[in-house]
Design an enzyme around this catalytic site. Structure first.
Site, PDB file in Angstrom:
ATOM      1  N   ARG A  99      38.948  31.724  46.491  1.00  0.00           N
ATOM      2  CA  ARG A  99      38.750  31.131  47.682  1.00  0.00           C
ATOM      3  C   ARG A  99      40.312  30.378  47.757  1.00  0.00           C
ATOM      4  O   ARG A  99      40.840  30.139  48.919  1.00  0.00           O
ATOM      5  CB  ARG A  99      37.836  30.335  48.288  1.00  0.00           C
ATOM      6  CG  ARG A  99      37.447  29.117  47.583  1.00  0.00           C
ATOM      7  CD  ARG A  99      36.039  28.827  47.758  1.00  0.00           C
ATOM      8  NE  ARG A  99      34.834  29.722  47.196  1.00  0.00           N
ATOM      9  CZ  ARG A  99      33.791  29.562  47.296  1.00  0.00           C
ATOM     10  NH1 ARG A  99      33.046  28.466  47.895  1.00  0.00           N
ATOM     11  NH2 ARG A  99      32.887  30.513  46.659  1.00  0.00           N
ATOM     12  N   ASP A 155      35.311  27.779  39.067  1.00  0.00           N
ATOM     13  CA  ASP A 155      34.788  29.253  39.176  1.00  0.00           C
ATOM     14  C   ASP A 155      34.670  29.750  40.410  1.00  0.00           C
ATOM     15  O   ASP A 155      34.503  30.723  40.877  1.00  0.00           O
ATOM     16  CB  ASP A 155      33.549  29.401  38.477  1.00  0.00           C
ATOM     17  CG  ASP A 155      33.281  31.036  38.136  1.00  0.00           C
ATOM     18  OD1 ASP A 155      34.305  31.402  38.167  1.00  0.00           O
ATOM     19  OD2 ASP A 155      32.079  31.497  37.910  1.00  0.00           O
ATOM     20  N   LYS A 200      42.502  39.385  46.849  1.00  0.00           N
ATOM     21  CA  LYS A 200      42.244  38.336  45.718  1.00  0.00           C
ATOM     22  C   LYS A 200      42.682  39.049  44.589  1.00  0.00           C
ATOM     23  O   LYS A 200      42.245  40.148  44.257  1.00  0.00           O
ATOM     24  CB  LYS A 200      40.893  37.830  45.583  1.00  0.00           C
ATOM     25  CG  LYS A 200      40.564  36.993  44.459  1.00  0.00           C
ATOM     26  CD  LYS A 200      38.864  36.865  44.348  1.00  0.00           C
ATOM     27  CE  LYS A 200      38.436  36.010  43.042  1.00  0.00           C
ATOM     28  NZ  LYS A 200      37.091  36.042  42.909  1.00  0.00           N
ATOM     29  N   GLU A 202      37.283  29.981  42.386  1.00  0.00           N
ATOM     30  CA  GLU A 202      38.809  30.044  42.433  1.00  0.00           C
ATOM     31  C   GLU A 202      39.229  30.969  43.432  1.00  0.00           C
ATOM     32  O   GLU A 202      40.482  31.010  44.051  1.00  0.00           O
ATOM     33  CB  GLU A 202      39.406  30.332  40.863  1.00  0.00           C
ATOM     34  CG  GLU A 202      39.480  31.764  40.617  1.00  0.00           C
ATOM     35  CD  GLU A 202      38.217  32.466  40.582  1.00  0.00           C
ATOM     36  OE1 GLU A 202      38.099  33.660  40.877  1.00  0.00           O
ATOM     37  OE2 GLU A 202      37.116  31.824  40.280  1.00  0.00           O
ATOM     38  N   ASP A 249      38.279  41.240  38.865  1.00  0.00           N
ATOM     39  CA  ASP A 249      38.317  40.100  39.949  1.00  0.00           C
ATOM     40  C   ASP A 249      39.624  40.267  40.418  1.00  0.00           C
ATOM     41  O   ASP A 249      39.890  39.540  41.484  1.00  0.00           O
ATOM     42  CB  ASP A 249      38.235  39.022  39.155  1.00  0.00           C
ATOM     43  CG  ASP A 249      37.367  38.018  40.088  1.00  0.00           C
ATOM     44  OD1 ASP A 249      36.750  38.265  41.167  1.00  0.00           O
ATOM     45  OD2 ASP A 249      37.495  36.665  39.878  1.00  0.00           O
ATOM     46  N   LYS A 289      32.125  30.352  32.736  1.00  0.00           N
ATOM     47  CA  LYS A 289      31.160  31.557  32.937  1.00  0.00           C
ATOM     48  C   LYS A 289      30.214  31.372  31.796  1.00  0.00           C
ATOM     49  O   LYS A 289      30.662  31.693  30.565  1.00  0.00           O
ATOM     50  CB  LYS A 289      31.602  32.672  33.308  1.00  0.00           C
ATOM     51  CG  LYS A 289      32.282  33.178  34.851  1.00  0.00           C
ATOM     52  CD  LYS A 289      33.016  34.212  34.983  1.00  0.00           C
ATOM     53  CE  LYS A 289      33.496  34.426  36.287  1.00  0.00           C
ATOM     54  NZ  LYS A 289      32.670  34.134  37.451  1.00  0.00           N
ATOM     55  N   ASP A 292      39.025  36.322  35.120  1.00  0.00           N
ATOM     56  CA  ASP A 292      38.074  35.017  35.676  1.00  0.00           C
ATOM     57  C   ASP A 292      37.288  34.591  34.503  1.00  0.00           C
ATOM     58  O   ASP A 292      36.169  35.269  34.300  1.00  0.00           O
ATOM     59  CB  ASP A 292      37.473  35.355  36.850  1.00  0.00           C
ATOM     60  CG  ASP A 292      36.787  34.317  37.469  1.00  0.00           C
ATOM     61  OD1 ASP A 292      37.186  32.895  37.002  1.00  0.00           O
ATOM     62  OD2 ASP A 292      35.886  34.266  38.257  1.00  0.00           O
TER      63      ASP A 292
END
Length: 510
Positions: free
Chosen positions: A358, A354, A272, A356, A295, A284, A277
């Protein structure tokens, strides 16, 4: 990076800024460890007593500095705690040595040379001390991220320990030489991952990250392929595009591959790589986005592992997939309720932007599966739920194969990375059903870290062994440094992935 040498000199005769010795926690006070005999002799056999007077106990990670006695070439003795004295003939385990060496190296930041006279009784001990010292010596050069130059040093950052000399190793012994060479190659790539993670997001977007991978591929004889936004659209990578479409920095999918002519097995590693993010439209809250440059830690780990395999010449084929995007809110961003058409044709209802990671992983996992590897392992800072479950130092392991889950857990333990096997309960699958798509990117709140794994499992091709490492806890250390772990990016999972590649090369995939 810090230089590493095997020294034939004794701890007393070696010229250095400091000589590092081990001290253990005995029943009646501190006990000087094996390797420090020459130093203890210089103190008239009373080094332990002197350390006790200074308050040393031998507790793990404890550091005590004192002026050297006459007869020592180094002006300072640094005693580092090893914890409890081991049972007779057991010796110190690798992780104890690794952490002690790391703590000592951190304490010697800014020094030119440290002589490490820690317990080294075989090549495995040499590997542990070398890894710990090199990992602990790491510092992030902030001058690369503040618009300054290499001469603009932070007053609090004197740079890393310049050289580590291991006392007690055998420079002419092939096994010892191979041990320290492996340690140097591995740690240089862990530190590459740390540098990438620590780099501010305005300096590391998907295109820049992809360029870093291409440059490394050229340097180490790897094959690299980069899919830009046009190629992603043409290929139908709806997950990566959906996450990245709200940003002015478009997404990328990078394939970086190492092959060995005699390899019998192939591993696919998927990382990933969300370079920042914000949460997207599902923004967030304040206090949760300041460190979100980290991230992309999974992609950094995958990148570093593939390069390490090339440096070590492992007899395995290793393909890394870096799913890179920046998750930002804007007029073009994916909205909650939108449906994305993923690579391979499945559709996903986005209930929360959020969730995201996956989505980008799903595209990359599907693509990786088309090459029919023997196993796929994805690595991601995926869920806050995993941090709540396992804390900040342990990553979770989920798989579609119990034997492989055991293997991954064993491999992590072998290299000193804390992990824990987690289940994928069938009853949680129903929670990601969607009335408008094949599945949703969000399910039940309770057990949501497991739900994320269940989502990813849906994109693994039949017959392929798969593992998922959720490194959300250990990937970024927001507290103070400890052992060989710095503050900031840690390079979590790199060592686990490399050890898995080594075991696979030896025919032990699990």
């Amino acid at each position: 990076m810090t230089a590493l040498t095997l020294s034939t000199s004794s701890a007393a005769a070696l010229r250095a800024d400091a000589v590092v010795v081990g001290v253990a926690k005995g029943a009646k006070g501190p006990v000087v460890a094996v390797g420090a005999e020459a130093v203890d002799k210089a103190f008239g056999g009373k080094l332990a007593a002197v350390l006790e007077t200074l308050g040393a106990t031998g507790a793990e990670g404890e550091v005590t500095k004192l002026p050297a006695a006459s007869g020592l070439k180094a002006p300072v003795v640094l005693a580092v705690g090893l914890g409890e004295v081991p049972a007779k003939d057991d010796g110190y385990d690798a992780e104890t040595l690794r952490r002690a060496a790391g703590a000592a190296a951190r304490a010697l930041s800014g020094s030119k040379k440290g002589a490490f006279a820690l317990p080294i009784e075989d090549p495995a001990d040499a590997t542990a001390v070398a890894e710990g010292a090199l990992l602990g010596a790491y510092t992030y050069d902030k001058s690369n991220g503040n618009g300054g130059n290499a001469k603009d040093k932070d007053k609090k950052n004197n740079g890393p320990l310049a050289e580590v000399a291991l006392v007690g190793g055998k420079p002419r012994d092939k096994a010892y030489k191979a041990a320290v060479e492996r340690a140097a190659a591995l740690v240089s790539e862990v530190n590459r991952a740390r540098d990438l993670i620590n780099t501010p997001s305005n300096l590391l977007n998907p295109a820049v990250f992809a360029a870093e991978a291409v440059a490394a591929a050229k340097e180490h004889g790897l094959k690299a392929e980069v899919l830009d936004e046009k190629a992603l659209k043409k290929g139908g990578y709806g997950g990566i595009l959906g996450v990245g479409q709200g940003s002015e920095a478009p997404p990328r999918l990078v394939r970086i591959a190492y092959t060995h002519p005699k390899a019998e097995k192939t591993l696919a590693l998927v990382g990933k790589g969300i370079t920042y993010d914000s949460g997207g439209i599902s923004l967030k809250p304040a206090g949760h986005n300041e460190t979100m440059k980290c991230d992309m830690s999974g992609a950094a780990a995958v990148f570093a592992a593939v390069v390490t395999a090339a440096k070590l010449g492992l007899r395995v084929n290793l393909t890394g997939w870096l799913a890179l995007a920046e998750n930002m809110p804007s007029g073009s961003a994916t909205r909650p309720g939108d449906v994305l058409s993923m690579y391979g044709g499945k559709t996903v209802e986005v209930l929360n932007t959020d969730a995201e990671g996956r989505l980008v992983l799903a595209d990359a996992i599907t693509r990786a599966g088309e090459e029919k590897p023997d196993a796929i392992v994805d690595v991601a800072t995926l869920t806050g739920a995993m941090v709540l479950a396992l804390g900040n130092r342990t990553f979770g392991i989920m798989t579609n194969d119990e034997a492989f889950r055991t293997t991954l857990h064993e491999v992590a333990g072998e290299v000193g990375e804390q992990s824990w096997p987690m289940p994928l309960p069938d009853h949680l699958r129903k929670g990601i059903d969607s009335p408008v798509a094949d599945l949703a990117n969000l399910g039940e709140r309770m057990g949501s870290g497991l739900v994320a794994g269940i989502f990813l499992k849906e994109f693994v091709a039949d017959g392929i062994t798969w593992g998922h490492l959720d490194i959300a806890g250990p990937a970024f250390n927001e507290s103070g440094p400890f052992g060989y772990t710095p503050k900031g990016g840690t390079g979590a999972a790199v060592r686990t992935l490399v050890r898995l590649a080594e075991r696979t090369a030896d025919g032990d995939l699990g």
